[in-house]
Scaffold this motif. Structure first.
Motif, PDB file in Angstrom:
ATOM      1  N   MET A   1       0.852  -1.193   0.000  1.00 42.30           N
ATOM      2  CA  MET A   1       0.000   0.000   0.000  1.00 42.30           C
ATOM      3  C   MET A   1       0.888   1.244   0.000  1.00 42.30           C
ATOM      4  O   MET A   1       1.972   1.244   0.567  1.00 42.30           O
ATOM      5  CB  MET A   1      -0.873   0.036   1.257  1.00 42.30           C
TER       6      MET A   1
ATOM      7  N   SER B   1      -1.569   6.176   2.441  1.00 43.92           N
ATOM      8  CA  SER B   1      -2.903   5.797   1.989  1.00 43.92           C
ATOM      9  C   SER B   1      -3.988   6.092   3.022  1.00 43.92           C
ATOM     10  O   SER B   1      -3.812   5.872   4.205  1.00 43.92           O
ATOM     11  CB  SER B   1      -2.915   4.302   1.699  1.00 43.92           C
ATOM     12  N   SER B   2      -5.113   6.588   2.527  1.00 47.51           N
ATOM     13  CA  SER B   2      -6.252   6.755   3.421  1.00 47.51           C
ATOM     14  C   SER B   2      -7.333   5.728   3.094  1.00 47.51           C
ATOM     15  O   SER B   2      -8.292   5.570   3.826  1.00 47.51           O
ATOM     16  CB  SER B   2      -6.816   8.170   3.321  1.00 47.51           C
ATOM     17  N   GLU B   3      -7.181   5.046   1.963  1.00 49.83           N
ATOM     18  CA  GLU B   3      -8.115   3.983   1.625  1.00 49.83           C
ATOM     19  C   GLU B   3      -7.676   2.712   2.331  1.00 49.83           C
ATOM     20  O   GLU B   3      -6.556   2.603   2.817  1.00 49.83           O
ATOM     21  CB  GLU B   3      -8.125   3.740   0.108  1.00 49.83           C
ATOM     22  N   LYS B   4      -8.575   1.741   2.344  1.00 51.40           N
ATOM     23  CA  LYS B   4      -8.269   0.500   3.047  1.00 51.40           C
ATOM     24  C   LYS B   4      -8.523  -0.667   2.101  1.00 51.40           C
ATOM     25  O   LYS B   4      -9.530  -0.698   1.410  1.00 51.40           O
ATOM     26  CB  LYS B   4      -9.228   0.442   4.244  1.00 51.40           C
ATOM     27  N   LEU B   5      -7.592  -1.616   2.089  1.00 52.25           N
ATOM     28  CA  LEU B   5      -7.808  -2.803   1.271  1.00 52.25           C
ATOM     29  C   LEU B   5      -8.844  -3.683   1.940  1.00 52.25           C
ATOM     30  O   LEU B   5      -8.800  -3.872   3.158  1.00 52.25           O
ATOM     31  CB  LEU B   5      -6.513  -3.605   1.176  1.00 52.25           C
ATOM     32  N   VAL B   6      -9.757  -4.220   1.164  1.00 48.68           N
ATOM     33  CA  VAL B   6     -10.699  -5.171   1.752  1.00 48.68           C
ATOM     34  C   VAL B   6     -10.432  -6.542   1.155  1.00 48.68           C
ATOM     35  O   VAL B   6      -9.855  -6.665   0.082  1.00 48.68           O
ATOM     36  CB  VAL B   6     -12.169  -4.779   1.495  1.00 48.68           C
TER      37      VAL B   6
ATOM     38  N   ASP C   1     -18.179  -1.680   4.407  1.00 46.64           N
ATOM     39  CA  ASP C   1     -17.379  -0.465   4.525  1.00 46.64           C
ATOM     40  C   ASP C   1     -17.997   0.708   3.763  1.00 46.64           C
ATOM     41  O   ASP C   1     -17.936   1.850   4.189  1.00 46.64           O
ATOM     42  CB  ASP C   1     -15.956  -0.708   4.002  1.00 46.64           C
TER      43      ASP C   1
ATOM     44  N   ARG D   1     -19.115   4.182   5.427  1.00 50.48           N
ATOM     45  CA  ARG D   1     -18.568   5.430   4.900  1.00 50.48           C
ATOM     46  C   ARG D   1     -19.688   6.328   4.360  1.00 50.48           C
ATOM     47  O   ARG D   1     -19.763   7.519   4.661  1.00 50.48           O
ATOM     48  CB  ARG D   1     -17.577   5.106   3.765  1.00 50.48           C
TER      49      ARG D   1
ATOM     50  N   ASP E   1      -4.268   4.822  -3.558  1.00 54.00           N
ATOM     51  CA  ASP E   1      -5.654   5.112  -3.211  1.00 54.00           C
ATOM     52  C   ASP E   1      -6.541   5.194  -4.441  1.00 54.00           C
ATOM     53  O   ASP E   1      -7.670   4.723  -4.438  1.00 54.00           O
ATOM     54  CB  ASP E   1      -5.740   6.438  -2.456  1.00 54.00           C
TER      55      ASP E   1
END
Ligand code: BDP
Length: 770
Positions: free
Chosen positions: A48, A52-57, A66, A70, A225
C-alpha cells in the motif's frame, strides 16, 4: 475539493426533513458473515502507498459494509454503527446486506423465487417490517449482487429519493460490462496535462507499474488510493472487467515481472468484482523478452501447434497468478499492428487460433474489427464489414453458419469510421448473427474535446443504443427486437454471451478524468452498460446530484448545460454529418484543408469540398456504403431526401443550394449550425459563472478556466471551417435577423432554453489571407 471521490461523494444531506427521515430509516449496518468468504489473493501482502487513506478489503461483503459505513456516515453526518443480529432481533432502521447463504436474516426475509429472477449479478432492495422493527434488506444471489445493491441504495440517498417503501429489483442486461483503458494513448487525464491534446503517456497513466514496492522478494505495484477509488466507482456502476493496457499493445504486459504486478492489482480489485484483461500483440511469441520460450515467424501458423501452444502456456501462466483473468483483446492487421494476414490467413483463422489456445482456461478473445485495409475498398467505411461479414456467413463442415469460435467476441466501434462526435451506426450491428459481438464506445474524449471541452456523452450513447437497425431474419422479416441495444444484449438474435466495452478515460489526475465533467461520461457509460434503456437525461441528473449538489437551482443549471453540450459540440465541430475534419494526429483542432499523407486519414478525403457542394457520396451513386445496412436503412440513408439531416454528409455530396427542413439552403444551415454550437458554449460559460456562490472554489475555477478555452476553440472550429468551405461555395455568410433557435433537441427531447442575443456573425479573415 479536488473531485477525487468521483460520484462517491457522501456529503451531509442538506434537506433537514429528509435528513431526519434518513436518520430514522438507516440507524445501523448489518452484514452477517461479512468476512467469511475471502476472495482469492495471490500476493500475501500488497504494497500500500505509505500515505494511503483507503483500506484494502478482502471480501466483497466487507466492501459493501465499509461502503455503507462510509456512505451513511457522510450522508447522515453521524457515524452509523455496524450491528449484529444476535438472538435474531433486528435493530429498527437496520440496513441489512447479504445473500441467502451469507445471511440467515436475508434468507428469512426474501423469497428465493424473487431473488432467482434477478440472476447472478442482480439485487433486490426492500423495506421490510418484521417483529416490530422496520428495516431495509439489500439482497443478491451472490456477494457481488449484494454489493451492487448497496451502491444502488446509497445512490438513492445521494440523489435525495425516499427510502422508506423500497421495492427495487435490478439486473444487468449485458453480461460483460467492460472498460478498455488505453492507458498511455488518447489519455487526457494526467496530472501533468499541460497543453492541448496532451497525450500524457506513462506519466499520466492510472496504473503505475513503475512505482513498485519490494515485498516477499517480488516487485509489486504500490496500491494507490486512486486504484481503490476507481474500483469502488466502477463497482457502483456494475462494471465487471477492465483491460488495462493500450490496444497497440506492448508485450511487456505479458512478461513474468509484469504479470506478478498485474496479479497484485487484480487482488486489490477482486473484492469489487472487477476482473482484469490484457490487450496483446498477435506476434508476441516472437519477442525475445520471452526467451527461451520464443517462436520464429515461421512458427506463427495459426493452425500450428507452436502458435497455439505458446498462447496456451502464456495464458496458463497468467491464470496461475490471476485465476479469474478474463482474456485477451486483439488489434490485428489494423494501423500497423501485425496480424494473421501478414502470414496468409484471415481474421477468422487468427482469432480462432488464440481463442482455441485460451478456451480450455475459460478465457475469451475480444477481436477488434477496427480495420480498414485500403486494398479492400475505396471507401474506408465499408472495409470492416467486407472483411468480417463473409467469415460470419461462411457455412461450416457441420452445416452451421459462421466460423468464429464461441469464445470470440468481435469488438466493433459504434460507427464505421472512428469515434466521431456523431456517426451512423456501424453496419455490422445485426449483420453478424452467427458471432458474438461487443459494442465498443469511446469514453475518453479523443474526438470530442479531450480534457478541454465540456461534452456530456450520455445522449450520444443513448442515440447509438436506441438506433433501429431494421434487422431482418433470414426470410427478410423484420425482427421484433432490433435496436442496437437489443443486438448487443443478445435479445435480438438470441446470443447468450454479451459484452459492451468503453474505452476509458482514467488517468492519474486528481479527479481521475482531467475535466471534472468527464467523470459524467464514465458514469453514463457504466449506467447504460448496466441498462441501455435508461434515459441519459435521468443519468445526468443523478450524476449532478451525486457530484455537485442537490440544490434545485444548481441541478437544473448543470443539467441543462450538460444535455445540450454534445449536440453543441457536433454543431461547431462536425455538423450535418461531416466527419473527421481534425488536424492530423492530435484530433483536437480543425484542419479541413489537410491531406494527411494518406487518403483515409485526411479531412479532404472525407469532406470532398468542391464548387458543387460538400460531403462524401455513399449513396448508390457513390460508394454505396448504404447497401451494407438492412433494407429500410439502406433506403433511408441512400436518398438525400430521407436521410436524417444530422447524418446528411455521411451519405451524400450535398449541393450548396439544397433545401433543408428549416427552409434554409444547405449553406445557410451549415453556417447556422456552426454558429449555434459556439453560442451554446458561450451560454454555458456565462451560466457557469452564475453558479460561483454554490460551487466549491477549486472545482468552480477549474471548470471556468476550461470553459474559456472551450469557447475560444469552438469558435476556431467555426471560423476555420466556414472560411474554408466559403472558398468552395462562393456564397456569403448569412446574417440572420431572427434570434437563433434557443433549443437543442436530444434524442427527441428538447433541452437548452438558452438565449442567443447576438445573431450577427462575421468570419475573421485568417492572418496572411489577402
Ligand atoms: C483511433 C485512435 C488510435 C487507436 C485506434 C484504435 O486514434 O489511438 O489506436 O483508434 O481504436 O481512434 O485502435
Amino acid at each position: 475539493y479536488n473531485g477525487s471521490d468521483l460520484w462517491l461523494r457522501y456529503v451531509p444531506v442538506d434537506d433537514a426533513k429528509l435528513l431526519r427521515d434518513y436518520r430514522r430509516a438507516a440507524t445501523a449496518v448489518v452484514v452477517e458473515n461479512a468476512d467469511a468468504t475471502k476472495v482469492h489473493r495471490h500476493t500475501t501482502d500488497l504494497a500500500m502507498a505509505p500515505d494511503s487513506s483507503e483500506k484494502l478489503v478482502e471480501t466483497t461483503l466487507g466492501a459493501a459494509r465499509d461502503e455503507l459505513v462510509r456512505g451513511l456516515g457522510g450522508l447522515l453526518g453521524q457515524p452509523t454503527p455496524v450491528a449484529t443480529v444476535d438472538g435474531g432481533t433486528v435493530p429498527d432502521g437496520a440496513v441489512v446486506v447479504g445473500t441467502p447463504t451469507s445471511s440467515p436474516l436475508v434468507g428469512r426475509t426474501i423469497a428465493t423465487r424473487d431473488l432467482a429472477k434477478v440472476g447472478d449479478e442482480g439485487y433486490l432492495v426492500r423495506s421490510v417490517s418484521k417483529g416490530g422493527a422496520r428495516f431495509t434488506v439489500i439482497a443478491g444471489n451472490t456477494d457481488l449482487g449484494a454489493l451492487y445493491g448497496t451502491f444502488a441504495f446509497l445512490r438513492l440517498l445521494q440523489t435525495q429519493k425516499p427510502i422508506d417503501h423500497l421495492r427495487v429489483a435490478e439486473s444487468p442486461k449485458i453480461k460483460h460490462r467492460l472498460l478498455n483503458n488505453w492507458e498511455t494513448e488518447r489519455l487526457y487525464a494526467g496530472n501533468n496535462a499541460s497543453g492541448i491534446g496532451g497525450l500524457n503517456g506513462e506519466s499520466g497513466a492510472i496504473f503505475n507499474f513503475a512505482a513498485t514496492g519490494a515485498s516477499a522478494g517480488r516487485n509489486l505495484p504500490v496500491i494507490l488510493d486512486r486504484y481503490l477509488v476507481m474500483a469502488r466507482a466502477l463497482a457502483s456502476l456494475g462494471i465487471n472487467g477492465i483491460t488495462i493496457n493500450n490496444v497497440n499493445a506492448d508485450n511487456a504486459y505479458l512478461t513474468s515481472t509484469r504479470i506478478a504486478q498485474e496479479a497484485a492489482l487484480a487482488d486489490a480489485l477482486r473484492p469489487y468484482g472487477i476482473r482484469l484483461g490484457l490487450s496483446i500483440r498477435y506476434t508476441a511469441p516472437t519477442d525475445s523478452r520471452f526467451a527461451p520460450d520464443t517462436l520464429t515467424n515461421s512458427q506463427l501458423d495459426p493452425y500450428g501447434a507452436d502458435f497455439r501452444g505458446w498462447w496456451h502456456r502464456r495464458a496458463q501462466q497468467i491464470q496461475a497468478a490471476i485465476p479469474d483473468f478474463m482474456g485477451l483483446t486483439v488489434k490485428a492487421n489494423s494501423e500497423g499492428q501485425p496480424g494473421p494476414q501478414d502470414f496468409g490467413y484471415d481474421h477468422g483463422d487468427g482469432a480462432n487460433a488464440i481463442a482455441a489456445a485460451v478456451a480450455p482456461l475459460g478465457m475469451t478473445v475480444h477481436w477488434r474489427t477496427f480495420v480498414y485495409n485500403a486494398e479492400v475498398d475505396n471507401d474506408r467505411l465499408k472495409r470492416a464489414y467486407l472483411e468480417f461479414g463473409p467469415i460470419d456467413d461462411e457455412v461450416q463442415p457441420d452445416g452451421s453458419r459462421g466460423r468464429f469460435a464461441d469464445n470470440v467476441f468481435l469488438q466493433t466501434k459504434n460507427g464505421p469510421l472512428d469515434f466521431q462526435a456523431r456517426e451512423p451506426i456501424h453496419p455490422m450491428f445485426g449483420r453478424m448473427e452467427n458471432t458474438n459481438q461487443a459494442l465498443e464506445l469511446q469514453i475518453t474524449q479523443e474526438y470530442t474535446g479531450q480534457n478541454w471541452m465540456l461534452a456530456y456523452l450520455g445522449p450520444m450513447y443513448e442515440e447509438i443504443l436506441k438506433t433501429d437497425t431494421y434487422a431482418t431474419d433470414a426470410n427478410g422479416k423484420l425482427l421484433k427486437k432490433r435496436l442496437v441495444g437489443n443486438i448487443v444484449d443478445g435479445t435480438a438474435q438470441h446470443h447468450p454471451d454479451t459484452a459492451i466495452v468503453g474505452v476509458a478515460n482514467l488517468g492519474n489526475a486528481d479527479n481521475l478524468t482531467g475535466h471534472h465533467f468527464a467523470q459524467a461520461n464514465l458514469f453514463a457509460f457504466g449506467r447504460q452498460a448496466w441498462d441501455w434503456t435508461l434515459d441519459s437525461a435521468d443519468i445526468a441528473a443523478d450524476w449532478t446530484r451525486m457530484t455537485w449538489s442537490n440544490d434545485r437551482r444548481v441541478v437544473d443549471t448543470i443539467h441543462a448545460m450538460m444535455m445540450g453540450s454534445w449536440e453543441s459540440l457536433v454543431s461547431y465541430q462536425t455538423p450535418l454529418g461531416i466527419g473527421h475534419q481534425f488536424a492530423e494526429g492530435v484530433h483536437y483542432r480543425p484542419d479541413p484543408a489537410d491531406w494527411a499523407g494518406r487518403d483515409d486519414w485526411s479531412p479532404i478525403y472525407y469532406n470532398k469540398a468542391d464548387s458543387v457542394g460538400l460531403g462524401f457520396d455513399r449513396s448508390p451513386t457513390g460508394s454505396n456504403l448504404a447497401a451494407q445496412y438492412f433494407p429500410r436503412l439502406q433506403q433511408r440513408y441512400g436518398n438525400i431526401n430521407s436521410v436524417p439531416e444530422n447524418l446528411l454528409m455521411w451519405f451524400h455530396h450535398v449541393p450548396w443550394g439544397h433545401r433543408m427542413d428549416s427552409d434554409r439552403t444547405f449553406w445557410d444551415e451549415l453556417v447556422y449550425r456552426y454558429q449555434m454550437g459556439v453560442q451554446y458554449v458561450t451560454w454555458m460559460r456565462e451560466t457557469w459563472d452564475r453558479l460561483e456562490p454554490d460551487i466549491d472554489a477549486r472545482r468552480f475555477a477549474e471548470v471556468r478556466a476550461k470553459l474559456a478555452v472551450h469557447e475560444a476553440d469552438a469558435a476556431d472550429w467555426r471560423d476555420t471551417s466556414v472560411n474554408y468551405w466559403k472558398e468552395f461555395s462562393g456564397r456569403d455568410i448569412p446574417v440572420d435577423d431572427a434570434p437563433l433557435s434557443a433549443t437543442i433537441v436530444v434524442n427527441g427531447k428538447r433541452f437548452g432554453g438558452f438565449n442567443l442575443s447576438d445573431t450577427s456573425y462575421t468570419i475573421p479573415v485568417p492572418a496572411g489571407a489577402s
